[in-house]
Design a protein around this motif. Structure first.
Motif, PDB file in Angstrom:
ATOM      1  N   MET A 147       0.842  -1.303  -0.237  1.00  0.00           N
ATOM      2  CA  MET A 147       0.080  -0.045  -0.176  1.00  0.00           C
ATOM      3  C   MET A 147       1.022   1.240  -0.045  1.00  0.00           C
ATOM      4  SD  MET A 147      -2.977   1.216   2.931  1.00  0.00           S
ATOM      5  CE  MET A 147      -1.328   1.911   3.800  1.00  0.00           C
ATOM      6  N   SER A 148       0.432   2.238  -0.916  1.00  0.00           N
ATOM      7  CA  SER A 148       1.168   3.538  -0.900  1.00  0.00           C
ATOM      8  C   SER A 148       0.340   4.678  -0.467  1.00  0.00           C
ATOM      9  CB  SER A 148       1.759   3.802  -2.128  1.00  0.00           C
ATOM     10  OG  SER A 148       2.462   2.727  -2.795  1.00  0.00           O
ATOM     11  N   LYS A 149       1.013   5.571   0.054  1.00  0.00           N
ATOM     12  CA  LYS A 149       0.252   7.002   0.516  1.00  0.00           C
ATOM     13  C   LYS A 149       0.439   7.770  -0.738  1.00  0.00           C
ATOM     14  CE  LYS A 149       0.620   8.875   4.387  1.00  0.00           C
ATOM     15  NZ  LYS A 149       1.050   9.585   5.525  1.00  0.00           N
ATOM     16  N   ILE A 150      -0.613   8.157  -1.201  1.00  0.00           N
ATOM     17  CA  ILE A 150      -0.849   8.900  -2.487  1.00  0.00           C
ATOM     18  C   ILE A 150      -1.576  10.011  -2.384  1.00  0.00           C
ATOM     19  CG2 ILE A 150      -1.500   8.833  -4.757  1.00  0.00           C
ATOM     20  CD1 ILE A 150      -1.106   5.952  -4.763  1.00  0.00           C
ATOM     21  N   LEU A 151      -1.027  11.242  -2.891  1.00  0.00           N
ATOM     22  CA  LEU A 151      -1.392  12.600  -2.984  1.00  0.00           C
ATOM     23  C   LEU A 151      -2.201  12.883  -4.203  1.00  0.00           C
ATOM     24  CD1 LEU A 151      -2.215  15.159  -1.230  1.00  0.00           C
ATOM     25  CD2 LEU A 151      -0.030  16.234  -2.060  1.00  0.00           C
ATOM     26  N   PHE A 152      -3.492  13.084  -4.397  1.00  0.00           N
ATOM     27  CA  PHE A 152      -4.005  13.542  -5.719  1.00  0.00           C
ATOM     28  C   PHE A 152      -4.187  14.941  -5.521  1.00  0.00           C
ATOM     29  CE2 PHE A 152      -6.801   9.543  -6.788  1.00  0.00           C
ATOM     30  CZ  PHE A 152      -5.747   8.874  -7.224  1.00  0.00           C
ATOM     31  N   PHE A 153      -3.378  15.461  -6.505  1.00  0.00           N
ATOM     32  CA  PHE A 153      -3.309  17.086  -6.469  1.00  0.00           C
ATOM     33  C   PHE A 153      -4.108  17.503  -7.460  1.00  0.00           C
ATOM     34  CE2 PHE A 153      -0.970  21.127  -6.852  1.00  0.00           C
ATOM     35  CZ  PHE A 153      -0.632  21.337  -5.526  1.00  0.00           C
ATOM     36  N   LEU A 154      -5.071  18.142  -7.208  1.00  0.00           N
ATOM     37  CA  LEU A 154      -5.762  18.801  -8.264  1.00  0.00           C
ATOM     38  C   LEU A 154      -5.692  20.311  -8.288  1.00  0.00           C
ATOM     39  CD1 LEU A 154      -9.376  17.366  -7.090  1.00  0.00           C
ATOM     40  CD2 LEU A 154      -7.683  16.316  -8.572  1.00  0.00           C
ATOM     41  N   ASN A 155      -4.988  20.828  -9.300  1.00  0.00           N
ATOM     42  CA  ASN A 155      -4.638  22.026  -9.590  1.00  0.00           C
ATOM     43  C   ASN A 155      -5.500  22.793 -10.463  1.00  0.00           C
ATOM     44  OD1 ASN A 155      -2.012  23.931 -11.244  1.00  0.00           O
ATOM     45  ND2 ASN A 155      -2.497  24.181  -8.881  1.00  0.00           N
ATOM     46  N   THR A 156      -6.251  24.051 -10.023  1.00  0.00           N
ATOM     47  CA  THR A 156      -7.156  24.611 -10.589  1.00  0.00           C
ATOM     48  C   THR A 156      -6.914  26.224 -10.286  1.00  0.00           C
ATOM     49  OG1 THR A 156      -8.331  25.042  -8.726  1.00  0.00           O
ATOM     50  CG2 THR A 156      -9.084  23.089  -9.674  1.00  0.00           C
ATOM     51  N   GLU A 195       4.616  14.218   3.109  1.00  0.00           N
ATOM     52  CA  GLU A 195       4.058  13.207   3.833  1.00  0.00           C
ATOM     53  C   GLU A 195       3.490  11.980   3.181  1.00  0.00           C
ATOM     54  OE1 GLU A 195       1.474  15.466   5.727  1.00  0.00           O
ATOM     55  OE2 GLU A 195       2.721  16.880   6.872  1.00  0.00           O
ATOM     56  N   HIS A 196       3.765  12.141   1.547  1.00  0.00           N
ATOM     57  CA  HIS A 196       3.226  11.112   0.963  1.00  0.00           C
ATOM     58  C   HIS A 196       4.467  10.283  -0.133  1.00  0.00           C
ATOM     59  CE1 HIS A 196      -0.303  13.415   1.893  1.00  0.00           C
ATOM     60  NE2 HIS A 196      -0.994  12.207   1.759  1.00  0.00           N
ATOM     61  N   ASP A 197       4.114   9.045  -0.359  1.00  0.00           N
ATOM     62  CA  ASP A 197       4.957   8.405  -1.127  1.00  0.00           C
ATOM     63  C   ASP A 197       4.879   8.958  -2.544  1.00  0.00           C
ATOM     64  OD1 ASP A 197       5.777   6.628   0.883  1.00  0.00           O
ATOM     65  OD2 ASP A 197       3.770   5.566   0.580  1.00  0.00           O
ATOM     66  N   PHE A 198       4.030   9.331  -3.105  1.00  0.00           N
ATOM     67  CA  PHE A 198       3.663   9.674  -4.670  1.00  0.00           C
ATOM     68  C   PHE A 198       2.834  10.964  -4.681  1.00  0.00           C
ATOM     69  CE2 PHE A 198       4.623   5.359  -5.007  1.00  0.00           C
ATOM     70  CZ  PHE A 198       5.627   5.227  -5.942  1.00  0.00           C
ATOM     71  N   ILE A 199       2.901  11.800  -5.705  1.00  0.00           N
ATOM     72  CA  ILE A 199       1.888  12.907  -5.817  1.00  0.00           C
ATOM     73  C   ILE A 199       1.538  12.569  -7.534  1.00  0.00           C
ATOM     74  CG2 ILE A 199       3.657  14.135  -6.235  1.00  0.00           C
ATOM     75  CD1 ILE A 199       2.041  16.908  -6.061  1.00  0.00           C
ATOM     76  N   LEU A 200       0.171  12.424  -7.350  1.00  0.00           N
ATOM     77  CA  LEU A 200      -0.493  12.422  -8.862  1.00  0.00           C
ATOM     78  C   LEU A 200      -1.257  13.890  -8.833  1.00  0.00           C
ATOM     79  CD1 LEU A 200      -2.836   9.894 -10.426  1.00  0.00           C
ATOM     80  CD2 LEU A 200      -3.623  12.181 -10.313  1.00  0.00           C
ATOM     81  N   LEU A 236      -2.202   3.167 -10.373  1.00  0.00           N
ATOM     82  CA  LEU A 236      -2.495   2.540  -8.980  1.00  0.00           C
ATOM     83  C   LEU A 236      -2.390   1.035  -9.058  1.00  0.00           C
ATOM     84  CD1 LEU A 236      -5.840   4.887  -8.510  1.00  0.00           C
ATOM     85  CD2 LEU A 236      -3.783   4.722  -7.351  1.00  0.00           C
ATOM     86  N   ASN A 237      -2.391   0.282 -10.010  1.00  0.00           N
ATOM     87  CA  ASN A 237      -2.115  -1.094  -9.970  1.00  0.00           C
ATOM     88  C   ASN A 237      -0.458  -1.431  -9.780  1.00  0.00           C
ATOM     89  OD1 ASN A 237      -4.306  -2.859 -10.446  1.00  0.00           O
ATOM     90  ND2 ASN A 237      -4.413  -1.818 -12.572  1.00  0.00           N
ATOM     91  N   GLU A 238       0.343  -0.396 -10.072  1.00  0.00           N
ATOM     92  CA  GLU A 238       1.723  -0.491  -9.741  1.00  0.00           C
ATOM     93  C   GLU A 238       2.354   0.914  -9.654  1.00  0.00           C
ATOM     94  OE1 GLU A 238       5.778  -2.029 -12.165  1.00  0.00           O
ATOM     95  OE2 GLU A 238       3.814  -2.338 -12.931  1.00  0.00           O
ATOM     96  N   LEU A 242       0.366  13.720 -14.357  1.00  0.00           N
ATOM     97  CA  LEU A 242       1.369  12.638 -14.295  1.00  0.00           C
ATOM     98  C   LEU A 242       1.742  12.299 -12.823  1.00  0.00           C
ATOM     99  CD1 LEU A 242       3.566  15.045 -12.781  1.00  0.00           C
ATOM    100  CD2 LEU A 242       3.746  15.805 -15.040  1.00  0.00           C
ATOM    101  N   VAL A 243       2.601  11.409 -12.736  1.00  0.00           N
ATOM    102  CA  VAL A 243       2.784  11.122 -11.264  1.00  0.00           C
ATOM    103  C   VAL A 243       4.449  10.755 -11.005  1.00  0.00           C
ATOM    104  CG1 VAL A 243       2.513   9.135  -9.380  1.00  0.00           C
ATOM    105  CG2 VAL A 243       0.826   9.551 -11.187  1.00  0.00           C
ATOM    106  N   PHE A 244       4.843  11.344  -9.739  1.00  0.00           N
ATOM    107  CA  PHE A 244       6.251  11.174  -9.488  1.00  0.00           C
ATOM    108  C   PHE A 244       6.366  10.963  -8.026  1.00  0.00           C
ATOM    109  CE2 PHE A 244       7.391  13.574 -13.383  1.00  0.00           C
ATOM    110  CZ  PHE A 244       8.585  12.529 -13.683  1.00  0.00           C
ATOM    111  N   GLU A 245       7.431  10.273  -7.507  1.00  0.00           N
ATOM    112  CA  GLU A 245       7.642  10.099  -6.093  1.00  0.00           C
ATOM    113  C   GLU A 245       7.627  11.162  -5.384  1.00  0.00           C
ATOM    114  OE1 GLU A 245      10.020   6.050  -5.078  1.00  0.00           O
ATOM    115  OE2 GLU A 245      11.041   7.264  -6.641  1.00  0.00           O
ATOM    116  N   SER A 246       7.342  11.456  -4.436  1.00  0.00           N
ATOM    117  CA  SER A 246       7.167  12.642  -3.738  1.00  0.00           C
ATOM    118  C   SER A 246       8.799  13.181  -3.303  1.00  0.00           C
ATOM    119  CB  SER A 246       6.440  12.596  -2.437  1.00  0.00           C
ATOM    120  OG  SER A 246       5.004  12.468  -2.609  1.00  0.00           O
ATOM    121  N   THR A 247       9.618  12.099  -3.255  1.00  0.00           N
ATOM    122  CA  THR A 247      11.116  12.904  -2.845  1.00  0.00           C
ATOM    123  C   THR A 247      11.715  13.455  -4.062  1.00  0.00           C
ATOM    124  OG1 THR A 247      11.856  10.512  -3.367  1.00  0.00           O
ATOM    125  CG2 THR A 247      11.233  11.195  -1.084  1.00  0.00           C
TER     126      THR A 247
END
Length: 217
Positions: free
Chosen positions: A1-10, A111-116, A134-136, A155-160
């Motif tokens: 399980m990963s901690k994922i941030l869905f970042f909606l930019n408006t 604070e998350h593993d990934f940012i989408l 999300l499957n991988e 797009l998605v990247f590791e938060s680090t």
């Protein structure tokens, strides 16, 4: 399980923007309503990750100034609001505005593993990109038609990785020199030999404000 941030930019309020072409008025609201509705129809819970959704906007100071039709969609979901009515850089360079949002949210991102990152004025035509990630979970992007930039609408990247990239950027320089965020990010990832996977398309429909036409990407 990963901690994922869905970042909606408006950018809900662009009434004062004059230096770059943008869609305004009811058409812009309609695009956000459609884009957010389609996004929230996707069931991310079935993948078993810990997901947080944040909506970031540089053009408003209060949630209650958001158009009621957009709020109707947002109110049905658990969303963190990160808003600040200071769009100095975004008014002259859209990418610089995105960067300002990322910088402001850097603590939350870390604070998350990934940012989408997703810009919900885009309309998701399918959920293939989200499903693939999300499957991988891993760095996942699409490459622009000229093969020299990433598409930043989804797009998605590791938060680090994301935080390290942000720390290298001078937003004022990006804005005033009108440098494209998509090219800067692409160069950073390649120069630092950061691994990523690609998909053929984001699976979105984008409205080109300059040419007043829709593109499937």
């Amino acid at each position: 399980m990963s901690k994922i941030l869905f970042f909606l930019n408006t950018a809900f309020n662009v009434s004062e923007v004059n230096s770059i072409p943008v869609q305004k008025g009811s058409s812009r609201v309609d695009q956000y309503v459609s884009g957010l509705t389609k996004f929230f129809e996707f069931d991310s819970s079935k993948y078993g990750h810990e997901i947080t959704i944040v909506l970031s906007d540089n053009t408003i100071n209060k949630v209650d100034v958001i158009d009621g039709r957009i709020l109707e969609v947002l109110d049905n979901h658990q969303v963190i609001y990160d808003i600040k009515g200071d769009n100095e850089f975004g008014a002259i360079n859209k990418g610089a505005g995105v960067l300002a949002s990322w910088v402001r949210a850097s603590e939350l991102i870390s604070e998350h593993d990934f940012i989408l990152h997703f810009e919900p004025r885009l309309l998701l035509r399918n959920y293939n990109f989200l499903d693939t990630f999300l499957n991988e979970p891993r760095n996942l992007i699409t490459i622009g038609a000229n093969k020299r930039h990433f598409n930043t609408g989804l797009l998605v990247f590791e938060s680090t990785t994301f935080i390290k990239f942000i720390e290298t950027i001078n937003i004022e320089t990006i804005a005033k020199r009108k440098i494209s965020l998509e090219y800067v990010l692409y160069k950073y990832i390649l120069d630092n030999q950061i691994n990523f996977d690609t998909t053929v398309e984001m699976g979105v429909r984008w409205f080109d404000s300059a040419k007043q036409v829709f593109h499937d990407m």
